[in-house]
Write a protein that holds these residues in place. Structure first.
Motif, short mmCIF file in Angstrom:
data_model
loop_
_atom_site.label_atom_id
_atom_site.label_comp_id
_atom_site.label_asym_id
_atom_site.label_seq_id
_atom_site.Cartn_x
_atom_site.Cartn_y
_atom_site.Cartn_z
N MET A 132 0.83 -1.20 0.00
CA MET A 132 0.00 0.00 0.00
C MET A 132 0.87 1.26 0.00
SD MET A 132 -3.17 1.03 2.53
CE MET A 132 -2.23 0.76 4.03
N GLU A 133 1.93 1.25 0.80
CA GLU A 133 2.83 2.39 0.84
C GLU A 133 3.58 2.56 -0.48
OE1 GLU A 133 5.77 4.25 4.07
OE2 GLU A 133 6.39 2.24 3.46
N ARG A 134 4.10 1.46 -1.02
CA ARG A 134 4.83 1.55 -2.30
C ARG A 134 3.94 2.08 -3.41
NH1 ARG A 134 6.77 -3.63 -0.86
NH2 ARG A 134 5.40 -4.57 -2.43
N ASP A 135 2.70 1.59 -3.47
CA ASP A 135 1.79 2.02 -4.53
C ASP A 135 1.49 3.51 -4.42
OD1 ASP A 135 1.73 -0.56 -5.46
OD2 ASP A 135 -0.26 -1.03 -4.67
N MET A 140 2.50 9.20 -6.19
CA MET A 140 2.96 10.56 -5.89
C MET A 140 4.24 10.89 -6.66
SD MET A 140 0.68 11.85 -3.90
CE MET A 140 -0.53 10.80 -4.75
N ALA A 141 5.05 9.88 -6.95
CA ALA A 141 6.30 10.11 -7.68
C ALA A 141 6.01 10.66 -9.07
CB ALA A 141 7.10 8.82 -7.78
N GLU A 173 14.86 -0.68 0.85
CA GLU A 173 14.27 -1.67 -0.06
C GLU A 173 12.99 -1.13 -0.70
OE1 GLU A 173 13.71 -5.08 2.39
OE2 GLU A 173 15.87 -5.51 2.57
N THR A 174 12.22 -0.36 0.06
CA THR A 174 11.01 0.25 -0.48
C THR A 174 11.36 1.22 -1.60
OG1 THR A 174 9.73 0.03 1.55
CG2 THR A 174 9.09 1.81 0.07
N VAL A 175 12.37 2.05 -1.38
CA VAL A 175 12.80 3.00 -2.41
C VAL A 175 13.26 2.24 -3.66
CG1 VAL A 175 14.51 4.77 -2.99
CG2 VAL A 175 13.40 4.79 -0.74
N GLN A 176 14.05 1.19 -3.47
CA GLN A 176 14.51 0.40 -4.60
C GLN A 176 13.36 -0.24 -5.36
OE1 GLN A 176 17.37 -2.10 -2.42
NE2 GLN A 176 18.99 -1.23 -3.70
N ILE A 178 10.30 0.82 -5.68
CA ILE A 178 9.55 1.81 -6.45
C ILE A 178 10.30 2.13 -7.74
CG2 ILE A 178 8.72 4.20 -6.45
CD1 ILE A 178 8.36 3.80 -3.36
N GLY A 179 11.60 2.23 -7.65
CA GLY A 179 12.43 2.39 -8.85
C GLY A 179 12.19 3.68 -9.60
N SER A 180 11.91 4.77 -8.89
CA SER A 180 11.67 6.05 -9.52
C SER A 180 12.78 7.03 -9.15
CB SER A 180 10.32 6.64 -9.07
OG SER A 180 10.20 7.99 -9.47
#
Length: 307
Positions: A132-135, A140-141, A173-176, A178-180
Motif C-alpha cells: 500500500m505504501e509503495r503504490d 505521488m512520484a 528496499e522500499t525506495v529500490q 519503487i524504482g523512480s
C-alpha cells in the motif's frame, strides 16, 4: 559544493512559527546569516493547507518570504504523513499533492515524507501494508516528476512493540522497489540509532544498507536510547540529561561517531544535509554545528573525488 558533489548543500530546518510567518522569516534570515546554503521549510506547522487544499494568500506570503534569501530549499511534509493509513489514505495523498505544489512554488527540490506506520499486524498482513505504501509513493512520484521534486522517504522509529515500522534497511528496499528517480531515501541517523537499539540490530549496518538510495540527510545527535516507561519529561533538558529518546541535539552532544560514518557511507549525488536542531533552543550552538557539518560534507565529497 555543487550539484555534482555528493553533498551539495548544508543547512538547518526552520522552527515552526505555528502559522506566524514572522517566525519563519526570522529563522531563514538566521540560517542565511550563518553562511548556510540550504534550509528545510517546516511547512507542516505553518497553516498553509486546509482540507488538502492550498490557501492562496498564505502560499503567496510564503513565496514572498523565501524569495528574499539565497538558499536552496527542501520542504518537510506532515509529521503524520502515513501511506499505511488505509482509513485516511486519500486525505494523506491530497496533502502530499498540495505539499508537492508548495515545493514547486518555493523551488524546493525535496519533499520529506515519513515512512509508514500501523498497528502491528499479523505477519501475513505486513506485505499488504508495504505494498500500500509503495503504490501510493509510486503514484505521488509521477506528480513529483512534473514538478522536478524528489520525495525523500525518511526512516522513523517505533515507540512500542505494538507499532509496525520498517527498519532503515527496509526503507531502502522500499525506495529500490519503487524504482523512480523521484523517490529517494532520507537517512535520519538518530532515528536509525534509536530503532536499531530497540530491535537489537546493528545500526551502522542498517544505514549502510540504506545509503546507496539516499539523497537527503537529517543530522542531529542522540544516544540511541529508545523511549521506555520514562517518556514524559517536564522540560526537554531533562530528556537531554538522561539521554533518552529523539533528542535533536547539536552535533557532538550525543555519542554518534559522525566522522566515522561519513568516511564509510556513500550517498546519491546532490544530497542535501539538514541539521534538525529544532526550535530555537540551541541558537548559540548553530554556528559550531554548521562548521562541523561542513567538515562532514567535505569528508563525503573528497571520498567521491578520490573514487
Amino acid at each position: 559544493m555543487s550539484s555534482d558533489s555528493t553533498i551539495s548543500a548544508v543547512g538547518f530546518c526552520t522552527y515552526t512559527g505555528k502559522g506566524n510567518f514572522d517566525t519563519l522569516e526570522d529563522a531563514l534570515r538566521t540560517i542565511a546569516g550563518l553562511g548556510a546554503n540550504a534550509a528545510e521549510l517546516s511547512l507542516y506547522g505553518e497553516e498553509i493547507i486546509s482540507g488538502g487544499r492550498i490557501i492562496p494568500g498564505r502560499a503567496e506570503r510564503l513565496t514572498a518570504i523565501t524569495r528574499q534569501f539565497d538558499l536552496r530549499y527542501s520542504v518537510h511534509g506532515q509529521i503524520v504523513s502515513n501511506f499505511m493509513d488505509r482509513e485516511h489514505l486519500e486525505y494523506q495523498k491530497a496533502v502530499v499533492r498540495a505539499m508537492l505544489e508548495l515545493c514547486n512554488r518555493v523551488e524546493a527540490g525535496i519533499l520529506v515524507h515519513h515512512s509508514g506506520s500501523a498497528k502491528m499486524p499479523a505477519q501475513s498482513r505486513i506485505a499488504d501494508l508495504d505494498k500500500m505504501e509503495r503504490d501510493a509513493l509510486a503514484e505521488m512520484a509521477e506528480i513529483a516528476k512534473g514538478y522536478g521534486v524528489r520525495i525523500a522517504l525518511e526512516n522513523i522509529f517505533a515507540v512500542t512493540d505494538a507499532e509496525y515500522r520498517q527498519t532503515p534497511a527496509q526503507v531502502g528496499e522500499t525506495v529500490q522497489a519503487i524504482g523512480s528517480a523521484n523517490v529517494c531515501g532520507l537517512i535520519d541517523f538518530s532515528h536509525a540509532y534509536i530503532e536499531s537499539t530497540r530491535l537489537g540490530l546493528d545500526w551502522r549496518e542498517q544505514i549502510k544498507a540504506m545509503a546507496p538510495v539516499t539523497g537527503h540527510l537529517h543530522v542531529h545527535d542522540s544516544f540511541g536510547r529508545p523511549y521506555n516507561s520514562m517518556t514524559k519529561f517536564y522540560h526537554p533538558a531533562e530528556a537531554t540529561a538522561l539521554g533518552i529518546g529523539d533528542l535533536h541535539l547539536p552535533i557532538g552532544w550525543g555519542d554518534i561517531p559522525w566522522e566515522e560514518i561519513f568516511e564509510e557511507l556513500t550517498f546519491l549525488p546532490d544530497t542535501m544535509l539538514i541539521m534538525e536542531i529544532v526550535e530555537n533552543r540551541f541558537a548559540n550552538e548553530q554556528a559550531d554545528c554548521l562548521a562541523r557539518a561542513l567538515k562532514l560534507a567535505e569528508i563525503a565529497n573528497s571520498r567521491r573525488l578520490a573514487a
